[in-house]
Write a protein that holds these residues in place. Sequence first.
Motif, PDB file in Angstrom:
ATOM      1  N   GLY A 130     132.976 145.140  25.213  1.00  0.00           N
ATOM      2  CA  GLY A 130     131.856 144.957  26.130  1.00  0.00           C
ATOM      3  C   GLY A 130     131.250 143.582  25.985  1.00  0.00           C
ATOM      4  O   GLY A 130     131.272 142.993  24.895  1.00  0.00           O
ATOM      5  N   GLU A 131     130.685 143.056  27.067  1.00  0.00           N
ATOM      6  CA  GLU A 131     130.198 141.676  27.057  1.00  0.00           C
ATOM      7  C   GLU A 131     128.963 141.479  26.183  1.00  0.00           C
ATOM      8  O   GLU A 131     128.601 140.343  25.887  1.00  0.00           O
ATOM      9  CB  GLU A 131     129.908 141.204  28.487  1.00  0.00           C
ATOM     10  N   GLN A 132     128.306 142.564  25.744  1.00  0.00           N
ATOM     11  CA  GLN A 132     127.152 142.448  24.863  1.00  0.00           C
ATOM     12  C   GLN A 132     127.486 142.829  23.418  1.00  0.00           C
ATOM     13  O   GLN A 132     126.606 142.801  22.553  1.00  0.00           O
ATOM     14  CB  GLN A 132     126.008 143.340  25.371  1.00  0.00           C
ATOM     15  N   THR A 133     128.741 143.171  23.142  1.00  0.00           N
ATOM     16  CA  THR A 133     129.134 143.566  21.788  1.00  0.00           C
ATOM     17  C   THR A 133     129.024 142.377  20.838  1.00  0.00           C
ATOM     18  O   THR A 133     129.662 141.347  21.061  1.00  0.00           O
ATOM     19  CB  THR A 133     130.577 144.103  21.771  1.00  0.00           C
ATOM     20  N   PRO A 134     128.231 142.490  19.768  1.00  0.00           N
ATOM     21  CA  PRO A 134     128.038 141.344  18.874  1.00  0.00           C
ATOM     22  C   PRO A 134     129.219 141.132  17.932  1.00  0.00           C
ATOM     23  O   PRO A 134     129.948 142.067  17.594  1.00  0.00           O
ATOM     24  CB  PRO A 134     126.781 141.711  18.092  1.00  0.00           C
TER      25      PRO A 134
ATOM     26  N   ASN B 238     125.711 124.857  18.577  1.00  0.00           N
ATOM     27  CA  ASN B 238     126.500 124.213  19.628  1.00  0.00           C
ATOM     28  C   ASN B 238     127.521 125.178  20.227  1.00  0.00           C
ATOM     29  O   ASN B 238     127.747 125.184  21.443  1.00  0.00           O
ATOM     30  CB  ASN B 238     127.214 122.979  19.074  1.00  0.00           C
ATOM     31  N   PHE B 239     128.145 125.979  19.382  1.00  0.00           N
ATOM     32  CA  PHE B 239     129.156 126.916  19.873  1.00  0.00           C
ATOM     33  C   PHE B 239     128.514 127.963  20.781  1.00  0.00           C
ATOM     34  O   PHE B 239     129.076 128.334  21.819  1.00  0.00           O
ATOM     35  CB  PHE B 239     129.869 127.582  18.702  1.00  0.00           C
ATOM     36  N   ARG B 240     127.344 128.439  20.405  1.00  0.00           N
ATOM     37  CA  ARG B 240     126.634 129.402  21.269  1.00  0.00           C
ATOM     38  C   ARG B 240     126.299 128.773  22.626  1.00  0.00           C
ATOM     39  O   ARG B 240     126.351 129.449  23.658  1.00  0.00           O
ATOM     40  CB  ARG B 240     125.360 129.883  20.579  1.00  0.00           C
ATOM     41  N   LYS B 241     125.963 127.492  22.633  1.00  0.00           N
ATOM     42  CA  LYS B 241     125.667 126.801  23.892  1.00  0.00           C
ATOM     43  C   LYS B 241     126.923 126.706  24.769  1.00  0.00           C
ATOM     44  O   LYS B 241     126.851 126.825  25.993  1.00  0.00           O
ATOM     45  CB  LYS B 241     125.112 125.401  23.611  1.00  0.00           C
TER      46      LYS B 241
ATOM     47  N   VAL C  42     129.739 128.954  29.764  1.00  0.00           N
ATOM     48  CA  VAL C  42     130.886 129.554  30.459  1.00  0.00           C
ATOM     49  C   VAL C  42     130.673 131.037  30.751  1.00  0.00           C
ATOM     50  O   VAL C  42     131.547 131.691  31.322  1.00  0.00           O
ATOM     51  CB  VAL C  42     132.196 129.347  29.660  1.00  0.00           C
ATOM     52  N   GLY C  43     129.533 131.585  30.335  1.00  0.00           N
ATOM     53  CA  GLY C  43     129.200 132.965  30.688  1.00  0.00           C
ATOM     54  C   GLY C  43     129.632 134.024  29.706  1.00  0.00           C
ATOM     55  O   GLY C  43     129.635 135.213  30.044  1.00  0.00           O
ATOM     56  N   ILE C  44     129.989 133.645  28.478  1.00  0.00           N
ATOM     57  CA  ILE C  44     130.305 134.629  27.443  1.00  0.00           C
ATOM     58  C   ILE C  44     129.007 135.007  26.741  1.00  0.00           C
ATOM     59  O   ILE C  44     128.331 134.141  26.174  1.00  0.00           O
ATOM     60  CB  ILE C  44     131.341 134.085  26.447  1.00  0.00           C
ATOM     61  N   GLN C  45     128.660 136.290  26.787  1.00  0.00           N
ATOM     62  CA  GLN C  45     127.346 136.728  26.338  1.00  0.00           C
ATOM     63  C   GLN C  45     127.339 137.391  24.960  1.00  0.00           C
ATOM     64  O   GLN C  45     126.266 137.714  24.436  1.00  0.00           O
ATOM     65  CB  GLN C  45     126.763 137.718  27.354  1.00  0.00           C
TER      66      GLN C  45
END
Length: 458
Positions: free
Chosen positions: A244-248, A283-286, A291-294
């Motif tokens: 899932g796109e919110q899975t940490p 920086n990686f989180r930015k 690109v839309g990866i959450q």
Amino acid sequence: MKIWINKNENEMPDTSYDSAYIFSLNREEYSTIYSNISDTWLRLGSLSINTIYEDLFLIAISIFAVDKRVSRSIFTDCWTREFDISIPVIELEKWESARILWNKTMNFLTGDVWNINFRKSENRYSQRVRQSRNRIDISGCDVVSLFSGGLDSFCGAIELLEHGKSPCFFGHNEYPKLRAKQEKLCEQFQNEYSSQTAKFLSFTANSRAPYSNKLGRLAGSENTSRGRSLLFLCSALTVAGILGEQTPVYIPENGFIGLNVPLTNSRKGTCSTRTTHPFFLDNFRKILEKVGIQNPIINFYAFATKREIVNSVKDKNSFKQGYADTISCSHPCLPRWDKNGNNEYPKNCGYCYPCLIRKSSLIDITNNREPYSYESVSMDFLNKFAESDKTSDLTAVISSIYRYKTVDDNEIKRLIRCTGQLSNDEIEKFLQVYKDTMEDLIELFSTDEKLKAYVGIQ
């Protein structure tokens, strides 16, 4: 150096990449970059993964391959490499928006000069036509956690399970015996926390020498491999994306190692990861946001010492069962023979830098039963191997203790700032992490009176 990455295609470099070295990533044919992760995606039920995650993986494995196969020794200063690399992606517009940030982030991660360029590709790396008969069900998992088989990731796993999480543990399968240890630990977790889900996945990745139509095969390789940890993280993100796109994604690592302050002025922590340094992660989180990866990336040990991490879970039955089987060593695959002539690898050596930090973190463990090739940190060991590489890390740690005992907090803060851009609040937190870890090492060295006197510990 110009690098051209091919993905499931036989295209030749365009004229701007004349004389480029070519890396090929092809699932069916001979490749210079290869990984089994597409089989893992298929076994999870995905005939293809989301294109943005496929692109992320391909970027990461391209950087990993270049970092691994291009020796620093062929460049002028025998360290700083300069790369001009073309990587094929599906979501070109999105990755173009992050290109400058990618270059900045990779410059920090590997200590080189990167000029990453993206080009449009329609070819899919993850696409399959038939479902796998050998399925893996991780639908009960709600988080992904990097699981190297080391002490930090082991303690992080216990922390997640104790908080009611159901983790999918994700490992980089470098050699079969390490995977066996990882699987054993995860089986213990599942038995101990039977009401939750604990699954283990792993992947392999490697690279052969690239070739150039004009220059032939590139000779040599590089052992610093800072790009490996980026590939590990990005591969875990592809699994999280399937859930899932919110899975940490959790990356448990202590703040001292994540910060990576050089042990001496001439030693820059060259072989150590920078992937959990706050500057890299920010920086990686930015990049992911652009690109839309959450999927969130979390290191809840960012400002903890290794000893604090151990002590937070040391009374748990799962810790007592498995901590001795964890591997922290920087070279666990070196042949180590027992008294019967059997090779005992993988095993902690006891004298490398990660092993010394490990030993200092386990001081409070009673009846410590974990095996090392060399059990004691002593003056006798230092004298016996004075002319050997075995003592290089120990002497560097001793030098760092000398430095620590002779400088004030302002100088330590300066050393911390030199590792990468940090906020004042982060510097203050890392100051405490640094001082506490040095005190732990001093306590470890104090167990041998001769070494204590040599180091000058009061």
